[in-house]
Each structure stands twice: as C-alpha cells, then as structure tokens.
Design an enzyme around this catalytic site. Sequence first.
Site, PDB file in Angstrom:
ATOM      1  N   ALA A   1       0.762  -1.355   0.067  1.00 57.24           N
ATOM      2  CA  ALA A   1      -0.013  -0.103  -0.193  1.00 57.24           C
ATOM      3  C   ALA A   1       0.830   1.370   0.042  1.00 57.24           C
ATOM      4  O   ALA A   1       0.285   2.378   0.065  1.00 57.24           O
ATOM      5  CB  ALA A   1      -0.930   0.012   1.300  1.00 57.24           C
TER       6      ALA A   1
ATOM      7  N   HIS B   1      -1.043   7.452   3.931  1.00 60.76           N
ATOM      8  CA  HIS B   1       0.388   7.281   4.332  1.00 60.76           C
ATOM      9  C   HIS B   1       1.196   8.553   3.751  1.00 60.76           C
ATOM     10  O   HIS B   1       1.246   8.916   2.435  1.00 60.76           O
ATOM     11  CB  HIS B   1       0.844   6.061   4.024  1.00 60.76           C
TER      12      HIS B   1
END
EC number: 1.4.1.21
Length: 277
Positions: free
Chosen positions: A131, A229
């Site tokens: 990810a 993120h």
Amino acid sequence: MSDARNEAVGGPRRVAIAGLGAVGLRVAEALDEGLPGCALAAVSANDLTRASARLGRLRTPVPVVPIDELEPLADIVVECAPASLLPAIAEPFLKAGKTVVVLSSGALLANEALVELARAHGGQIVVPTGALLGLDAVTAAAEGEIRSVRMVTRKPVKGLAGAPYLVENGIAIDDIAEPLRIFKGTPREAAVGFPANLNVAVALSLAGVGPDRTTLEIWADPALTLNTHHVEVEADSATFRMTIENVPTDNPKTGRITALSVIAYLRKLGAPLRVGS
C-alpha cells in the site's frame, strides 16, 4: 531452486496462495485470468469448504488444501493470512529453496529466523510494495546514507478499531469527533500493537533505515474514508516526500492496491521489460 528448475524446462512458476480474504481472492482471480510465466497451483485457507466455494468461479480448478500441504505443489507462495501463521506458511518453502511473498511484513520482525532460513537454503522472502509508493526510491537511497525516515499514517476509525494497542491502553476512538493521534513510536512497536494495520510501515523500515530508526505516527480520523500514508525521507542522495491515499477493500484494514502490488510482482517475473527494481 525449484523456481529455477521449473523455469529451465519451460514451465510456468507454480503459485500457491495462503489465505483467501480480499487480497488472496483477487490474486487468485488474476492468476486464473492469466499472468505470463505463472500459474495458480493451490490455495489454502482457514475454512477449506468456504474457500472451495469462493473459487468456484475460476476457469481452472485448483486444489484447496491445508497449509502444511502447500509446499510440494508450488514454487512460490503468497502469504495473505493472519500474521501468526507466517512461520507455518514460510518455513517449508524456504527450506526447499523456494520463494515466499510476505504481506504480513510486521510478523517478520518477530520471526527474523526466517531470513536466516532463507539464506541457509537459497530461498527468498519478498515483501511487495503493497500500500506504499516509493519503496524503490527508499531502497536506492539506502545504498547511500539515509539520515531520517518519518511516516504519518491517518486512517478511518473503522480501519483501526480493535487494534491490540488501543485495547491494552484503553484508547476509545469509536466516538471521536476530530483527528486523534493514537500512537507515536517505531514500526517495531507498531507491528505488535497494530498487527493488521501497519505492515506498510514495517515494509518502509525494511527498505530504509530499519524498524528502530524509522519514526511513525498513527492518527484516527473520523472524516477520512481512505487510508492515507505520508512519508518524508532525508538522505545524502535525495530528499523526498510522498503521500498516498488508498481505497480500502471490503476489509477496512487493507487497501485494494495491496493485491495489485502482488499481481504486479508476479507479472514482472516473466516480463520481457521490467520497470523498477
């Protein structure tokens, strides 16, 4: 070893999948649809009957077997299972000199002997991009000197609910009305407290300065629908900042891009042109 022998005689690499959640099923479907140089060979899951039913739509049926029966059937295993099962999945393949694709990268920190096992028997552990973007850049920077790596993860509340760290520290997030920082520390600490959430941070740390020198913050944000993120890296070769917003699967703890990164890795194995290290 087995990968090389299989390729030498012109056959595809046989791929097994351990775990048939959202990620495992998507990878199985991609292999069934056709990835050059690879073939789905076997699947294992906690509920074998349910797994067989879920695989009913595949064009080519494959065996659905217990974990300890996977290794003779495949050259590569893709681990998509609960972190606690990593040793049982990985050890037989590594002892046979084969490849293990690990998604529960946080579990590697508690099972570092697996790396030595791979070294001793000529096997390989692969942690795919998953990810997070930019792991190639971090890996390249690590060939020089990286001064610092900082990561800030922000997730929807439902993507963090039930994490052991929250339970053990009595942190309630179900009814928060604004962003709340729930953790500040290292990926090694986060791997214990958030085993289903922060494999991405461990992968970043393994690519760069390690799980004890990487700094990490985790925020629960009731306004978010995407897993976000942000990474900042300072090195002698470059300074870079990266942000990614991942669309979750039906499992809010996992992004859709995780399965796609495994598929991309498998596609590269037989590709005439490979982009990225």
